[in-house]
Design a protein around this motif. Structure first.
Motif, PDB file in Angstrom:
ATOM      1  N   SER A 154       0.851  -1.191   0.000  1.00  0.00           N
ATOM      2  CA  SER A 154       0.000   0.000   0.000  1.00  0.00           C
ATOM      3  C   SER A 154       0.882   1.234   0.000  1.00  0.00           C
ATOM      4  O   SER A 154       1.978   1.217   0.559  1.00  0.00           O
ATOM      5  N   TYR A 173       0.917   5.478   0.828  1.00  0.00           N
ATOM      6  CA  TYR A 173       0.255   6.546   1.558  1.00  0.00           C
ATOM      7  C   TYR A 173       0.990   7.857   1.311  1.00  0.00           C
ATOM      8  O   TYR A 173       2.207   7.877   1.118  1.00  0.00           O
ATOM      9  N   GLN A 176      -3.535   0.342  -3.199  1.00  0.00           N
ATOM     10  CA  GLN A 176      -2.976  -0.909  -2.721  1.00  0.00           C
ATOM     11  C   GLN A 176      -2.796  -1.851  -3.896  1.00  0.00           C
ATOM     12  O   GLN A 176      -3.627  -1.867  -4.816  1.00  0.00           O
ATOM     13  N   TYR A 197     -11.361  -2.926  13.098  1.00  0.00           N
ATOM     14  CA  TYR A 197     -10.021  -3.221  13.599  1.00  0.00           C
ATOM     15  C   TYR A 197      -9.284  -1.908  13.714  1.00  0.00           C
ATOM     16  O   TYR A 197      -9.337  -1.079  12.808  1.00  0.00           O
ATOM     17  N   LEU A 216      -5.719   0.276  15.155  1.00  0.00           N
ATOM     18  CA  LEU A 216      -4.289   0.164  15.410  1.00  0.00           C
ATOM     19  C   LEU A 216      -3.755   1.503  15.897  1.00  0.00           C
ATOM     20  O   LEU A 216      -4.264   2.561  15.548  1.00  0.00           O
ATOM     21  N   ARG A 266      -9.527   0.158  10.264  1.00  0.00           N
ATOM     22  CA  ARG A 266      -9.641  -0.623   9.039  1.00  0.00           C
ATOM     23  C   ARG A 266     -10.928  -1.451   9.046  1.00  0.00           C
ATOM     24  O   ARG A 266     -11.403  -1.843  10.105  1.00  0.00           O
ATOM     25  N   THR A 303     -12.230  -5.065   7.887  1.00  0.00           N
ATOM     26  CA  THR A 303     -11.644  -6.343   7.491  1.00  0.00           C
ATOM     27  C   THR A 303     -12.394  -6.911   6.296  1.00  0.00           C
ATOM     28  O   THR A 303     -13.477  -6.467   5.945  1.00  0.00           O
ATOM     29  N   THR A 354     -10.899  -6.366   0.015  1.00  0.00           N
ATOM     30  CA  THR A 354      -9.580  -5.897  -0.400  1.00  0.00           C
ATOM     31  C   THR A 354      -9.020  -4.871   0.560  1.00  0.00           C
ATOM     32  O   THR A 354      -8.205  -4.046   0.185  1.00  0.00           O
ATOM     33  N   SER A 355      -9.452  -4.929   1.811  1.00  0.00           N
ATOM     34  CA  SER A 355      -9.112  -3.849   2.746  1.00  0.00           C
ATOM     35  C   SER A 355      -7.847  -4.089   3.548  1.00  0.00           C
ATOM     36  O   SER A 355      -7.558  -3.342   4.455  1.00  0.00           O
ATOM     37  N   TYR A 356      -7.071  -5.108   3.231  1.00  0.00           N
ATOM     38  CA  TYR A 356      -5.950  -5.469   4.089  1.00  0.00           C
ATOM     39  C   TYR A 356      -5.038  -4.301   4.395  1.00  0.00           C
ATOM     40  O   TYR A 356      -4.651  -4.074   5.515  1.00  0.00           O
ATOM     41  N   GLY A 357      -4.656  -3.607   3.335  1.00  0.00           N
ATOM     42  CA  GLY A 357      -3.645  -2.571   3.533  1.00  0.00           C
ATOM     43  C   GLY A 357      -4.201  -1.177   3.644  1.00  0.00           C
ATOM     44  O   GLY A 357      -3.453  -0.214   3.729  1.00  0.00           O
ATOM     45  N   LYS A 358      -5.531  -1.034   3.649  1.00  0.00           N
ATOM     46  CA  LYS A 358      -6.118   0.293   3.645  1.00  0.00           C
ATOM     47  C   LYS A 358      -6.451   0.719   5.068  1.00  0.00           C
ATOM     48  O   LYS A 358      -7.407   0.227   5.661  1.00  0.00           O
ATOM     49  N   LEU A 359      -5.632   1.600   5.586  1.00  0.00           N
ATOM     50  CA  LEU A 359      -5.858   2.153   6.900  1.00  0.00           C
ATOM     51  C   LEU A 359      -6.327   3.594   6.762  1.00  0.00           C
ATOM     52  O   LEU A 359      -5.834   4.334   5.918  1.00  0.00           O
ATOM     53  N   PHE A 373      -6.253   6.951   8.865  1.00  0.00           N
ATOM     54  CA  PHE A 373      -5.515   7.493  10.000  1.00  0.00           C
ATOM     55  C   PHE A 373      -6.157   8.757  10.549  1.00  0.00           C
ATOM     56  O   PHE A 373      -6.804   9.528   9.830  1.00  0.00           O
TER      57      PHE A 373
END
Lengths: 114, 115
Positions: free
Chosen positions: A33, A35, A48, B32, B34, B93, B95, B98-103, B105
């Motif tokens: 990904s 950013y 991503q 989820y 973080l 996020r 879950t 295709t959301s694994y890497g999409k955070l 912030f």
């Protein structure tokens, strides 16, 4: 040490130019990904890549594009640079089979557009 | 639309005391959460996370609390140490898919721990 490496660490470009930023993901991580972090803000999701295909995109124009290679390394390309593109660009790698906790960031590439 | 908010831009704490960093979110699809810590000129470093099925997760000096009904989470650091001085980001996020890497912030909170 996250195992995610980015290059270059710093660069200066002129408005209208194009830039390519590179990222090597952590071993075993097949998802990358990208950013953008502007000064004083949190990182904003650009897109991503999973197994060489883009499979998620944030609110960024098409002049932001990317590639992922068979070894899971990745590039971020930005065309027609604008002054507002000046930011820290972060690459993060993860493995969907271990999705919890395993998003690791590189040190970032500082881009200044003048 | 800021879906994850950290309303305190900065926090100053004495060494040995508790640091409490807060985060609010608006998207009920987030499940989820973080916390990342960031030093200048470095990338964000993962600290601790919590799933929406829990209300508390501890790891050493760090504890994250989640209040789903209030859409609020907090990070407690006890005892605070000068080396904890950094920018702390809350991220969320969804879950699946295709959301694994999409955070998503928050804006970050600058924590300063004074000796």
């Amino acid at each position: 040490e996250t195992g995610v490496t980015q290059s270059p660490t710093h660069l200066i470009k002129t408005r209208g130019q194009q830039v390519t930023l590179r990222c090597s993901s952590q071993s075993g991580h097949n998802t990358v990904s990208w950013y953008q972090q502007a000064l004083g803000q949190g990182p904003q999701f650009i897109f991503q890549y999973y197994r060489e295909e883009e499979n998620g995109r944030g609110n960024f124009p098409p002049r932001f594009s990317g590639l992922q290679f068979p070894n899971y390394s990745s590039e971020l390309n930005v065309n027609a640079l604008e002054l507002d593109d000046s930011a820290l660009y972060l690459c993060a790698s993860s493995n969907p089979s271990e999705w919890r906790d395993t998003i690791y960031f590189g040190e970032g590439s500082w881009l200044t557009v003048v | 639309d800021q879906q994850v908010k950290q309303n305190s831009p900065s926090l100053s704490v004495q060494e040995g005391r508790i640091s409490i960093l807060n985060c609010d979110y608006t998207n009920s699809m987030f499940d989820y959460f973080l916390w990342y810590k960031k030093y200048p000129a470095e990338g964000p470093t993962f600290l601790i996370s919590i799933s929406s099925i829990k209300d508390k997760n501890e790891d050493g000096r760090f504890t994250v609390f989640l209040n789903k009904s209030a859409k609020h989470l907090s990070l407690h650091i006890v005892p605070s140490q000068p080396g904890d001085s950094a920018v702390y980001f809350c991220a969320a996020r969804r879950t699946g898919g295709t959301s694994y890497g999409k955070l998503t912030f928050g804006q970050g909170t600058i924590l300063t721990v004074h000796p």
